[in-house]
Design a protein around this motif. Structure first.
Motif, PDB file in Angstrom:
ATOM      1  N   LEU A  58       0.828  -1.213   0.000  1.00 30.36           N
ATOM      2  CA  LEU A  58       0.000   0.000   0.000  1.00 30.36           C
ATOM      3  C   LEU A  58       0.849   1.244   0.000  1.00 30.36           C
ATOM      4  O   LEU A  58       1.956   1.278   0.544  1.00 30.36           O
ATOM      5  N   PHE A  59       0.324   2.250  -0.670  1.00 30.57           N
ATOM      6  CA  PHE A  59       0.974   3.553  -0.682  1.00 30.57           C
ATOM      7  C   PHE A  59      -0.140   4.615  -0.597  1.00 30.57           C
ATOM      8  O   PHE A  59      -0.937   4.745  -1.521  1.00 30.57           O
ATOM      9  N   GLY A  73       8.455   1.112  -4.282  1.00 31.96           N
ATOM     10  CA  GLY A  73       7.668   0.552  -5.398  1.00 31.96           C
ATOM     11  C   GLY A  73       6.930  -0.708  -4.974  1.00 31.96           C
ATOM     12  O   GLY A  73       7.334  -1.399  -4.037  1.00 31.96           O
ATOM     13  N   GLN A 128     -10.334  -2.330  -4.520  1.00 31.49           N
ATOM     14  CA  GLN A 128     -10.778  -2.706  -5.871  1.00 31.49           C
ATOM     15  C   GLN A 128     -10.856  -4.233  -6.007  1.00 31.49           C
ATOM     16  O   GLN A 128     -11.637  -4.745  -6.787  1.00 31.49           O
ATOM     17  N   ARG A 143     -13.530  -4.664 -16.132  1.00 34.45           N
ATOM     18  CA  ARG A 143     -12.664  -3.790 -15.334  1.00 34.45           C
ATOM     19  C   ARG A 143     -13.286  -2.420 -15.134  1.00 34.45           C
ATOM     20  O   ARG A 143     -13.650  -1.746 -16.103  1.00 34.45           O
ATOM     21  N   LYS A 160      -6.955   3.610 -19.020  1.00 31.84           N
ATOM     22  CA  LYS A 160      -6.229   2.481 -18.434  1.00 31.84           C
ATOM     23  C   LYS A 160      -6.556   1.189 -19.175  1.00 31.84           C
ATOM     24  O   LYS A 160      -5.680   0.387 -19.452  1.00 31.84           O
ATOM     25  N   GLU A 188      -6.418   7.881  -5.006  1.00 29.21           N
ATOM     26  CA  GLU A 188      -6.324   7.844  -6.466  1.00 29.21           C
ATOM     27  C   GLU A 188      -5.284   6.844  -6.934  1.00 29.21           C
ATOM     28  O   GLU A 188      -4.425   6.419  -6.143  1.00 29.21           O
ATOM     29  N   TYR A 193      -0.816   4.545 -10.660  1.00 27.27           N
ATOM     30  CA  TYR A 193      -0.245   4.167 -11.958  1.00 27.27           C
ATOM     31  C   TYR A 193      -1.047   4.805 -13.090  1.00 27.27           C
ATOM     32  O   TYR A 193      -1.639   4.116 -13.902  1.00 27.27           O
TER      33      TYR A 193
END
Ligand code: UDP
Ligand code: MG
Length: 312
Positions: A9-10, A70, A95, A123, A129, A202, A205
């Motif tokens: 997680l970030f 990363g 998600q 998706r 994306k 948000e 990527y």
């Protein structure tokens, strides 16, 4: 232990508690013995405080990286700490649906898959994306020979020995199925999974450069697999071919000059081509030697460079 659930997680503070509760409610009903390993990839919001407070529950571990390195490094660290017979990776942003976990677990344990990758068939992400992703998956299928539709799906299941056999760094998490295949685990399955819209925070990527970077990574992985253990086989071969072409040109020009007594050698463009081929050939050959020297001096493990704070 049945399951280790690894969650990189970030900056996902809003989702973390909800996700942990969802996982508990799915797995407790089924009497699984499991652990959840959150890896905070250097978040700058209060994600770390949240997962640290969650560690009061005995089956939750929290690990924090010193800075944002990363997703691959975060996953790699999770793999290092995993103990469950089956390892599940999932994104922290809600998600991925925890209700998919039991079916993924069964595919590893009962159907004997080494790895099962989720497929977000429907998706729920923006079109910027989804369309490039289709192209990227097609290219990866062609190059790898693995028939998955969604290589980079965050929700995947592995048997424990697969995660212990692969080493992730850079942005290599996109190619885990390929790395597993290279490590000898080729029973790779796929499961269509329920995908949800991002509710909080948000995407990390969003940039277009991830596709060019992704394809370059794919070329690197294929190259490393083929020649990583014997760079001389590639560079030495190309070097010799290139040098020989140059040598034949030089020999021909020497013959025309000395035996046929024709014009000055350096007046002919072919002379420069011959020189160039011999110089490039020598350099390629030397690159092969350097490659061999480097792989023989490679340190075995980089994990020590990451600071960890486990569950306090
Ligand atoms: N993530 C991470 N480190 C990063 C970027 C992302 O650990 O440097 C995590 C992120 O918090 C999420 C997962 O990787 O849990 C997938 O990221 P994201 O949802 O932004 O990707 P997307 O679903 O938009 O492709
Ligand atoms: Mg996401």
């Amino acid at each position: 232990m049945h399951l280790s659930i690894i969650i990189p997680l970030f900056n996902e503070s809003e989702s973390l508690k909800i996700l942990a509760d969802e996982i508990h409610s799915v797995l407790n009903d089924l009497n699984y013995v499991y652990e959840i390993i959150f890896i905070d990839d250097g978040s700058t919001d209060n994600s770390w405080d949240i997962i640290r407070s969650l560690t009061s529950e005995t089956n939750i571990k929290a690990i924090r990286l010193k800075k944002n390195i990363g997703k691959s490094t975060a996953l790699d660290l999770g793999f290092l700490h995993a103990n469950g017979k089956v390892v599940i990776t999932m994104d922290a942003d809600l998600q991925d649906d925890p209700h998919e976990i039991p079916a993924l677990y069964n595919m590893i344990i009962n159907d004997g898959y080494d790895l099962v990758s989720g497929w977000k068939k429907n998706r729920l992400d923006p079109i910027s994306k989804t369309i490039p992703t289709k192209l990227y998956n097609w290219a990866t299928r062609m190059m790898s020979g693995i028939s998955l539709h969604d290589f980079n799906c965050g929700l995947k299941a592995y048997s424990l020995d697969v995660v212990k056999a692969i080493k992730l760094s850079g942005e290599m998490h996109r190619y885990i199925p390929l790395l597993a295949k290279h490590a000898g685990y080729d029973k790779i399955g796929e499961k269509i999974i329920h995908h949800r819209k991002r509710t909080y925070g948000e995407t990390k990527y969003g940039g277009w450069n991830r596709f060019s970077n992704g394809l370059l990574d794919l070329i690197s992985i294929s190259f490393l697999h083929k020649f990583g253990k014997a760079p001389m086989h590639l560079f030495g071969f190309l070097g010799i071919v290139c040098f020989l072409i140059g040598f034949v040109i030089a020999a021909y020009l020497t013959y025309t000059k000395i035996i046929l007594l024709q014009f000055n050698m350096t007046d002919r463009p072919l002379f420069y081509l011959g020189m160039l081929c011999m110089i490039i050939g020598t350099q390629l050959f030397l690159s092969g030697f350097l490659g061999e020297l480097i792989i023989r001096n490679k340190p075995a493990n980089h994990v020590d460079k990451i600071s960890q704070k486990i569950g306090f």
